[in-house]
Design a protein around this motif. Structure first.
Motif, short mmCIF file in Angstrom:
data_model
loop_
_atom_site.label_atom_id
_atom_site.label_comp_id
_atom_site.label_asym_id
_atom_site.label_seq_id
_atom_site.Cartn_x
_atom_site.Cartn_y
_atom_site.Cartn_z
N VAL A 100 -0.28 16.56 24.87
CA VAL A 100 0.53 17.17 25.93
C VAL A 100 -0.26 17.18 27.22
O VAL A 100 -1.45 17.53 27.24
N THR A 110 5.34 14.51 27.76
CA THR A 110 5.41 15.96 27.86
C THR A 110 4.27 16.48 28.73
O THR A 110 3.09 16.26 28.42
N VAL A 169 6.52 18.75 18.44
CA VAL A 169 5.16 19.06 18.89
C VAL A 169 4.37 19.53 17.68
O VAL A 169 4.91 20.18 16.78
N SER A 184 1.73 10.57 28.34
CA SER A 184 2.50 11.48 27.49
C SER A 184 3.84 11.79 28.14
O SER A 184 3.92 11.99 29.35
#
Length: 623
Positions: free
Chosen positions: A416, A423, A391, A421
């Motif tokens: 994010v 995540t 990240v 995505s």
């Protein structure tokens, strides 16, 4: 914003930052059930905290070169008034340099060994042991080195002291064998033990933060470093030292804690020179990996396997991105300075700088972006591709956090929590990445077990990363534990084995805090019950009443209390037992369980409805 405005530049920014923190902390809230409380205060530029194996001894170190111990008395930690160890004369305490990291040997409780990584005062480096040495002189803003040293504490002494005669330098035993420092920042780092008993050290690139430093930057001490033998002329490539396996800079090093030599299972180990930089290197391509942690019980316990565990490294970025790397195997390349975070850094990428130690091949040729999540099976070849961080979060502006992904074979970096995505979770921003702690056990709540906490020294939030197995992206979700301006310069976090809570240090005001958890608790906890059958009217009713008597409370949402009994019908006539598991949960996903057994015994005195015959005596010879 340049690096020294962000990384532990305590004196210049203390008053402004602390003022902002004090205002903001009034509004900083932890989730329900979590409590932050002060453990100790009064430290001088506190840097970190570690514990012995059972948490009965707590060690805190200061930037100037002091280590203090506090002993658990059953109620609280009592700080020893004198330092356990003082190497302040040797430590170069300037800018973000100083006593960076301290750790205990895995067998500390029996051998008393401790390890420390620090930046050396040039006066001590160049003159110690000679008539010209002046212990009252500090030579700062000049070329010097970082050093790794081991001492033995006098276990059992009261107060606890150090046997200074046991001093052993594992890295940086001479002017030319340390990690070269050519500017006033970016030294790293952290020293920790891997799960296989090897010693890990994170080092910085030690290049300029104010220019694209490809060597000979006017604001750096490169010429002095070369003249003194601190750095080889071939290493005069500035930040690109991070891309040289022949340099100690910008790396995670893996060493033998007894000798400081590299480990034979390291990816570029040279048996003819085990102390060479390439022999010691485990991972590379880092800028300022100030804090590093390791996932407990991961990897192998055998150093020969080349699997020391899953390593989390927070790398402090330059002008745009902070990032968190996860290195689970040998030889991975974080990409700096060709990449900052997930993206190309054009200033360095287009500089044309070449590697003098490898035929002057341009550095850019040796580190392309990846095309998938699969790492090369050969550890020695993994450095030839960018191992993107898990990240990256942006400096300034609006909140923006991105993770690595692919569109076919094209690397992408979705935000994010956005569509497409991998995540889920929150967006955030910051200025100085600080690696945190992997949570074990359920003292922080069962919902936090196996989560990873990380923070940002400037923004002072604490985020929670939910981890995957690393086959693809390592992080499946990011959520908030503590909001912006929660801390006062958080630079280290550690889980205490004694209580399972998270301890963290605030460098601005010299305090040590802990985050504790008050999760579900039993109001009337399950306990074993044994009843006599002939003393009750209805066993089934008694059993159901026992089930209903168990109660609990929670701080987070509503109480959910369940048990695994399916409605047993009990009757007298024989002894019978039923073991039930009770589960108490809250709306935040935290739960506790406890088993108890309900027993009916039918062992009372028997009764007879008929009259028994009278006693009769018969002579033997009459029958």
């Amino acid at each position: 914003m340049v690096c020294y405005n962000r990384i532990l530049n305590i004196r210049l920014f203390f008053s402004v930052s602390l003022y902002l923190v004090l205002i903001s902390n009034a509004f900083a809230q932890l989730p329900t059930g979590y409590i932050a409380s002060e453990v100790q205060n009064g430290y001088n530029t506190i840097m970190g905290v570690v514990f012995n194996s059972d948490g009965t001894k707590m060690f805190v170190w200061e930037k100037r070169g002091h280590v203090y111990v506090s002993n658990w008395n059953g109620t609280q930690y009592v700080k020893q008034t004198t330092p356990v160890l003082d190497i302040s004369d040797e430590v170069g305490d300037w800018r973000d340099f100083g006593f960076a990291s301290f750790c205990l040997d895995p067998n500390f409780d029996t051998n008393g060994l401790v390890y420390m990584y620090y930046m050396v005062d040039r006066e001590h480096l160049m003159n110690y042991g000679t008539p010209s040495y002046d212990p009252n002189d500090n030579d700062y803003y000049e070329a010097t080195i970082s050093r790794l040293t081991r001492y033995q504490l006098n276990i059992g002494s009261n107060p606890l002291t150090t046997n200074y005669n046991t001093r052993t330098v594992l890295l940086g035993e001479s002017v030319s064998t340390g990690v070269p420092l050519t500017h006033e920042s970016h030294a790293g780092g952290t020293v920790i033990f891997a799960n296989d008993g090897t010693l890990l050290v994170s080092t910085g690139d030690n290049a300029s933060y104010s220019s694209t430093d490809t060597g000979s930057a006017s604001e750096t001490y490169w010429q002095q470093a070369i003249n003194d033998g601190i750095m080889r002329p071939e290493e005069n490539v500035g930040a690109f030292r991070s891309q040289m396996i022949t340099s100690l800079c910008g790396k995670v090093l893996r060493l033998d804690p007894a000798t400081g030599d590299g480990i034979p299972s390291n990816p570029h180990y040279n048996a003819s020179n085990p102390r060479a930089p390439e022999s010691r290197m485990w991972a590379m391509g880092l800028r300022h990996p100030f804090r590093m942690s390791i996932q407990p019980n991961s990897g192998s316990t055998n150093p020969a396997d080349g699997n020391p565990g899953i390593i989390q490294v927070a790398d402090v970025g330059w002008g745009t991105w902070e990032d968190l790397h996860i290195f689970d195997k040998a030889g991975l390349n974080g990409g700096w300075p060709l990449y900052e975070g997930l993206t190309q850094h054009n200033g360095y990428y287009n500089s044309g700088t070449t590697n003098p130690d490898e035929g002057n091949v341009p550095f850019v040729n040796n580190c392309p972006q990846p095309t998938n999540f699969v790492d090369d099976s050969n550890p020695a070849l993994r450095r030839f591709v960018h191992d993107r961080p898990e990240v990256a979060w942006r400096h300034g502006g609006s909140n923006e956090a991105r993770v690595p992904w692919f569109n076919g074979t094209t690397p992408t970096n979705p935000r994010v929590g956005t569509s497409g995505s991998p995540t889920t979770g929150i967006q955030f921003r910051g200025n100085t990445a600080i690696a945190g702690v992997y949570i074990t056990g359920d003292a922080m709540g069962s919902s936090m077990t196996g989560k990873y906490l990380f923070t940002d020294y400037v923004r002072n939030w604490i985020n929670i990363a939910t981890l995957t197995d690393g086959t693809l992206n390592w992080i499946s979700d990011i959520s908030e534990l503590a909001p912006i301006n929660f801390g006062d310069g958080i630079v280290h976090m550690m889980q205490n084995p004694l209580d399972g809570f998270i301890y963290y240090v605030n460098i601005y005001n010299g305090t040590l805090f802990k985050i504790s958890f008050e999760g579900p608790t039993w109001t009337n906890q399950p306990t074993d019950v044994t009843l006599q059958c002939d003393q009750i009217t209805d066993p089934t009713v008694e059993f159901n009443n026992w089930l209903a008597s168990v109660t609990g409370t929670v701080l987070c949402g509503n109480v959910t209390l369940t048990n695994d009994n399916s409605g047993l019908s009990i009757s007298c006539g024989a002894s019978v037992s039923e073991t039930v598991t009770f589960t108490l949960a809250d709306d935040c996903g935290n739960e506790i369980t406890k088993q108890a057994t309900f027993t009916i015994e039918d062992n009372g005195d028997p009764t007879f409805n008929e009259t028994l015959p009278a006693s009769t005596t018969v002579e033997c010879d009459n029958i």
